[in-house]
Motif scaffolding. Structure first.
Motif, mmCIF file in Angstrom:
data_model
loop_
_atom_site.group_PDB
_atom_site.id
_atom_site.type_symbol
_atom_site.label_atom_id
_atom_site.label_comp_id
_atom_site.label_asym_id
_atom_site.label_seq_id
_atom_site.Cartn_x
_atom_site.Cartn_y
_atom_site.Cartn_z
ATOM 1 N N LYS A 4 -1.821 -98.693 -6.886
ATOM 2 C CA LYS A 4 -3.005 -98.526 -6.061
ATOM 3 C C LYS A 4 -2.650 -98.018 -4.677
ATOM 4 O O LYS A 4 -1.530 -98.197 -4.191
ATOM 5 N N GLU A 5 -3.603 -97.403 -4.026
ATOM 6 C CA GLU A 5 -3.428 -97.030 -2.635
ATOM 7 C C GLU A 5 -3.406 -98.293 -1.776
ATOM 8 O O GLU A 5 -4.003 -99.309 -2.139
ATOM 9 N N PRO A 6 -2.728 -98.246 -0.624
ATOM 10 C CA PRO A 6 -2.665 -99.449 0.218
ATOM 11 C C PRO A 6 -4.012 -99.770 0.853
ATOM 12 O O PRO A 6 -4.884 -98.891 0.990
ATOM 13 N N LEU A 7 -4.172 -101.027 1.262
ATOM 14 C CA LEU A 7 -5.384 -101.446 1.951
ATOM 15 C C LEU A 7 -5.433 -100.787 3.329
ATOM 16 O O LEU A 7 -4.494 -100.915 4.125
ATOM 17 N N THR A 8 -6.490 -100.076 3.618
ATOM 18 C CA THR A 8 -6.627 -99.390 4.908
ATOM 19 C C THR A 8 -7.900 -99.795 5.648
ATOM 20 O O THR A 8 -8.294 -99.148 6.616
ATOM 21 N N SER A 520 6.043 -119.746 13.534
ATOM 22 C CA SER A 520 7.286 -119.365 12.859
ATOM 23 C C SER A 520 7.043 -119.137 11.368
ATOM 24 O O SER A 520 7.647 -118.248 10.758
ATOM 25 N N PHE A 521 6.132 -119.916 10.775
ATOM 26 C CA PHE A 521 5.800 -119.722 9.360
ATOM 27 C C PHE A 521 5.023 -118.410 9.169
ATOM 28 O O PHE A 521 5.227 -117.701 8.178
ATOM 29 N N VAL A 522 4.154 -118.093 10.120
ATOM 30 C CA VAL A 522 3.431 -116.820 10.057
ATOM 31 C C VAL A 522 4.417 -115.657 10.110
ATOM 32 O O VAL A 522 4.291 -114.671 9.371
ATOM 33 N N MET A 523 5.458 -115.768 10.947
ATOM 34 C CA MET A 523 6.427 -114.686 11.092
ATOM 35 C C MET A 523 7.230 -114.473 9.811
ATOM 36 O O MET A 523 7.559 -113.337 9.456
ATOM 37 N N VAL A 524 7.553 -115.550 9.116
ATOM 38 C CA VAL A 524 8.249 -115.406 7.832
ATOM 39 C C VAL A 524 7.381 -114.635 6.850
ATOM 40 O O VAL A 524 7.854 -113.731 6.136
ATOM 41 N N LEU A 525 6.102 -114.960 6.809
ATOM 42 C CA LEU A 525 5.182 -114.236 5.927
ATOM 43 C C LEU A 525 5.051 -112.771 6.341
ATOM 44 O O LEU A 525 4.921 -111.885 5.487
ATOM 45 N N MET A 526 5.116 -112.495 7.645
ATOM 46 C CA MET A 526 5.058 -111.112 8.114
ATOM 47 C C MET A 526 6.272 -110.319 7.607
ATOM 48 O O MET A 526 6.155 -109.143 7.226
ATOM 49 N N CYS A 527 7.443 -110.951 7.612
ATOM 50 C CA CYS A 527 8.649 -110.290 7.093
ATOM 51 C C CYS A 527 8.490 -109.955 5.612
ATOM 52 O O CYS A 527 8.780 -108.825 5.178
ATOM 53 N N LEU A 528 8.052 -110.930 4.841
ATOM 54 C CA LEU A 528 7.885 -110.714 3.406
ATOM 55 C C LEU A 528 6.829 -109.633 3.138
ATOM 56 O O LEU A 528 6.997 -108.798 2.233
ATOM 57 N N SER A 529 5.761 -109.632 3.918
ATOM 58 C CA SER A 529 4.708 -108.624 3.755
ATOM 59 C C SER A 529 5.237 -107.225 4.041
ATOM 60 O O SER A 529 4.939 -106.267 3.317
ATOM 61 N N LEU A 530 6.026 -107.104 5.108
ATOM 62 C CA LEU A 530 6.545 -105.798 5.489
ATOM 63 C C LEU A 530 7.494 -105.255 4.422
ATOM 64 O O LEU A 530 7.428 -104.064 4.060
ATOM 65 N N ILE A 531 8.368 -106.104 3.923
ATOM 66 C CA ILE A 531 9.297 -105.677 2.868
ATOM 67 C C ILE A 531 8.530 -105.236 1.622
ATOM 68 O O ILE A 531 8.823 -104.199 1.020
ATOM 69 N N LYS A 532 7.528 -106.022 1.246
ATOM 70 C CA LYS A 532 6.722 -105.675 0.074
ATOM 71 C C LYS A 532 6.003 -104.345 0.281
ATOM 72 O O LYS A 532 5.960 -103.493 -0.629
ATOM 73 N N ALA A 533 5.445 -104.136 1.474
ATOM 74 C CA ALA A 533 4.697 -102.907 1.747
ATOM 75 C C ALA A 533 5.596 -101.682 1.692
ATOM 76 O O ALA A 533 5.227 -100.644 1.121
ATOM 77 N N ARG A 539 7.362 -96.518 -4.016
ATOM 78 C CA ARG A 539 6.796 -96.253 -5.344
ATOM 79 C C ARG A 539 5.592 -95.320 -5.241
ATOM 80 O O ARG A 539 5.392 -94.448 -6.095
ATOM 81 N N ARG A 540 4.785 -95.493 -4.197
ATOM 82 C CA ARG A 540 3.618 -94.625 -4.018
ATOM 83 C C ARG A 540 4.048 -93.169 -3.782
ATOM 84 O O ARG A 540 3.455 -92.237 -4.329
ATOM 85 N N GLU A 541 5.064 -92.998 -2.930
ATOM 86 C CA GLU A 541 5.539 -91.637 -2.667
ATOM 87 C C GLU A 541 6.029 -90.976 -3.952
ATOM 88 O O GLU A 541 5.770 -89.795 -4.196
ATOM 89 N N ALA A 542 6.752 -91.733 -4.761
ATOM 90 C CA ALA A 542 7.261 -91.186 -6.024
ATOM 91 C C ALA A 542 6.123 -90.807 -6.966
ATOM 92 O O ALA A 542 6.245 -89.867 -7.764
ATOM 93 N N ALA A 543 5.006 -91.541 -6.854
ATOM 94 C CA ALA A 543 3.865 -91.272 -7.735
ATOM 95 C C ALA A 543 2.855 -90.320 -7.114
ATOM 96 O O ALA A 543 1.817 -90.023 -7.719
ATOM 97 N N GLY A 544 3.131 -89.873 -5.885
ATOM 98 C CA GLY A 544 2.217 -88.948 -5.225
ATOM 99 C C GLY A 544 0.985 -89.603 -4.651
ATOM 100 O O GLY A 544 -0.034 -88.932 -4.433
ATOM 101 N N VAL A 545 1.054 -90.900 -4.390
ATOM 102 C CA VAL A 545 -0.077 -91.644 -3.822
ATOM 103 C C VAL A 545 0.092 -91.732 -2.304
ATOM 104 O O VAL A 545 1.198 -91.978 -1.806
ATOM 105 N N ALA A 546 -0.990 -91.553 -1.571
ATOM 106 C CA ALA A 546 -0.941 -91.599 -0.110
ATOM 107 C C ALA A 546 -0.483 -92.971 0.375
ATOM 108 O O ALA A 546 -0.854 -93.998 -0.199
ATOM 109 N N THR A 547 0.309 -92.981 1.456
ATOM 110 C CA THR A 547 0.809 -94.241 2.014
ATOM 111 C C THR A 547 0.269 -94.511 3.411
ATOM 112 O O THR A 547 0.504 -95.587 3.970
#
Length: 552
Positions: A4-8, A520-533, A539-547
């Motif tokens: 899917k395209e990312p949430l914008t 500090s717990f929010v910041m840990v979640l921010m790290c995990l979110s950034l890595i996931k994104a 994967r989106r670039e490889a599939a030709g999906v806008a990022t």
């Protein structure tokens, strides 16, 4: 399965009319209530507030000291990992091909001034001196406090507290906010950094809680910095001949605190009203120039070769010991006076306190870094926001603190510097160096430090006010925020005054350690979110999906 395209789009409900027009009423009002209750509690019932905050602080240090140590190590690993990860490092914190808004000099100046410029004037001298007297090695009997064999230990620990760990906390927030705001088009507010994990749910109650936690942490983190700065500002005003601001013990009096805060918060509010591109930018450039002048004085006329040795040997010791220092936790055996007890106590006083301070400061500095870093790559951001400022801190500690230590060891200072209060040490040192030559020169240098301190304090305070308003306004930095700048400028000053009156800088430190924990717990979640994104964007670039969000 197609990716899917990312949430914008992350709509945040704001008021359509009235005093809170354009603001998230839930975030703004609840944040004001929390800060207001804290101010009234500390000013009206200072002893009760001091006792309760102290008890909470003790419980947190007993239960979460290891968490603070390990979570900052995690932030360092994440930032360095993102910079060398090919998929991440080349990504623009903006639309593809977008160029930075500010020059490198202005960018570095604003980062340093808003980050830890204020603390530098206090701790660049005071901290190496403190660790020169006592540190874990002296507690364990490996080195002797106050002697030449303890210099290397003093710098190893000073560099730990003001090095990569500190700036990694800021960089994590800054990277997350810049990535999701400028690539995804999401609001420039803390909740946007968690969208890969929680998605559209962040438009509601969950996102409101995240932003409230960020606002409270920001106010307490900046209050800690201003608290130290107010003490030093009063000491400086006293040094240049303005009397009546200290008590019999030489500490800032209640009157002195009020005068200093009126001057600082008044100037910072006027600067905040002019925005980032005008007042804050120019103040940052001024304090960077003055910093270079003062640092040049220490390098040329201070302990030149002692500082050079401290810089390179201390940096070597720090980097070699960094893996072990980043994960080591001293465990108390509960026996008052034992070596284990003293080590755990020292760690609570120093590393744990600093990590809490940097985490509490992170929403403010991180959002500010994001605001001034649009158009830079992730790799450039990590280099500029984490490594370069760390080296700048090391230079300050080496020559400013090194000059103080050398004057006491070899220059005949005889306790003039070491016995001064932390905020007064830099003034005592420059006066000791210059007074024998010309008293006018000593007075002029004290005046330069006071002006530099003033610009640092104003830069930190006005940046914080703008950031709090940006979070409250659902990421909008528009002019409608201006009436609320006055409120948050006054609120920040009252928080500092209330905590100083109820228990000095120790009360601010306690409140800040408490306020940093949930974020500090929010910041840990921010790290995990950034890595996931970033992984999904590959994967989106490889599939030709806008990022990224479509360019306007």
């Amino acid at each position: 399965m197609a990716i899917k395209e990312p949430l914008t789009d992350l709509p945040i409900k704001t008021a359509d009319s009235g005093f809170y027009r354009g603001f998230s009423v839930d975030v703004t009002v609840v944040s004001k209530i929390i800060i207001g209750v804290l101010v009234v509690w500390c000013i009206v019932w200072p002893e009760w507030a001091g006792e309760v905050l102290g008890a909470w602080n003790s419980a947190i240090l007993a239960s979460f000291a290891a968490w603070y140590i390990w979570v900052v190590a995690f932030f360092v690993i994440v930032c360095l990992g993102l910079s060398i990860w090919p998929t991440a490092g080349r990504l623009n914190l903006g639309l593809d091909g977008e160029k930075p808004e500010f020059s490198n000099f202005s960018w570095f100046s604003m980062m340093f001034g808003a980050g830890i410029g204020v603390g530098m004037l206090t701790w660049a001298v005071a901290e190496p001196v403190a660790h020169f007297g006592s540190n874990p090695e002296t507690i364990m009997g490996i080195t002797n406090g106050g002697t030449a064999d303890n210099v290397r230990m003093a710098y190893k620990w000073s560099f730990l507290h003001w090095g990569l760990g500190a700036w990694a906390c800021y960089a994590v927030c800054g990277l997350s906010l810049a990535f999701f705001s400028y690539r995804r088009g999401l609001p420039l507010t803390i909740r946007s950094g968690l969208t890969p994990l929680f998605g559209a749910k962040l438009s509601g109650l969950l996102g409101t809680i995240v932003d409230i936690v960020a606002v409270v942490a920001t106010i307490l983190g900046v209050a800690q910095t201003l608290g130290f700065g107010v003490d030093q500002f009063v000491a400086g005003l006293t040094r240049i001949g303005i009397g009546g601001l200290t008590n019999a013990e030489g500490a800032a009096s209640t009157f002195g605190i009020i005068v200093a805060l009126l001057v600082i918060m008044g100037a910072s509010t006027l600067s905040a009203l002019s925005g980032v591109g005008k007042g804050i930018k120019w103040l940052s450039n001024i304090n960077m120039v003055l910093s270079i002048v003062l640092l040049g004085f220490f390098i040329i006329f201070g302990a030149t070769f002692f500082g050079l040795s401290a810089m390179f040997v201390g940096l070597w010791d720090y980097l070699i010991a960094l893996p072990q220092l980043s994960f080591n936790v001293f465990r108390s055996d509960g026996v008052d006076g034992s070596e284990a007890f003293k080590l755990a106590q020292w760690q609570g006083w120093w590393p744990v306190f600093y990590w809490a301070w940097w985490i509490a400061f992170a929403p403010f500095v991180g959002l500010f870094l994001a605001r001034i870093s649009r158009g830079r790559t992730i790799r450039e951001f990590v280099l500029g926001a984490m490594i370069v400022p760390s080296l700048m801190c090391f230079v300050w500690f080496s020559w400013a603190g090194g000059t103080a230590i050398d004057l006491e060891l070899n220059g005949g200072a005889n306790g003039v510097i070491f016995d001064a209060a932390n905020g007064d040490k830099i003034f005592a040192m420059t006066e000791f160096m210059l007074a024998p030559i010309a008293q006018t020169l000593a007075w002029g240098m004290a005046l330069l430090i006071v002006v530099l301190l003033m610009t640092f304090l104003v830069t930190s305070a006005d940046s914080a006010v703008l950031i709090v308003n940006t979070i409250n306004a659902a990421g909008d930095e528009g002019p409608k925020a201006r009436p609320h700048i006055l409120f948050w400028g006054a609120a920040l000053g009252l928080v500092v005054a209330g905590l100083l009156i109820s228990g000095g800088t120790g009360a601010i430190q306690t409140a800040m350690v408490i306020g940093a924990l949930p974020f500090s717990f929010v910041m840990v979640l921010m790290c995990l979110s950034l890595i996931k994104a970033i992984y999904n964007d590959g994967r989106r670039e490889a599939a030709g999906v806008a990022t990224t969000v479509p360019a306007e």
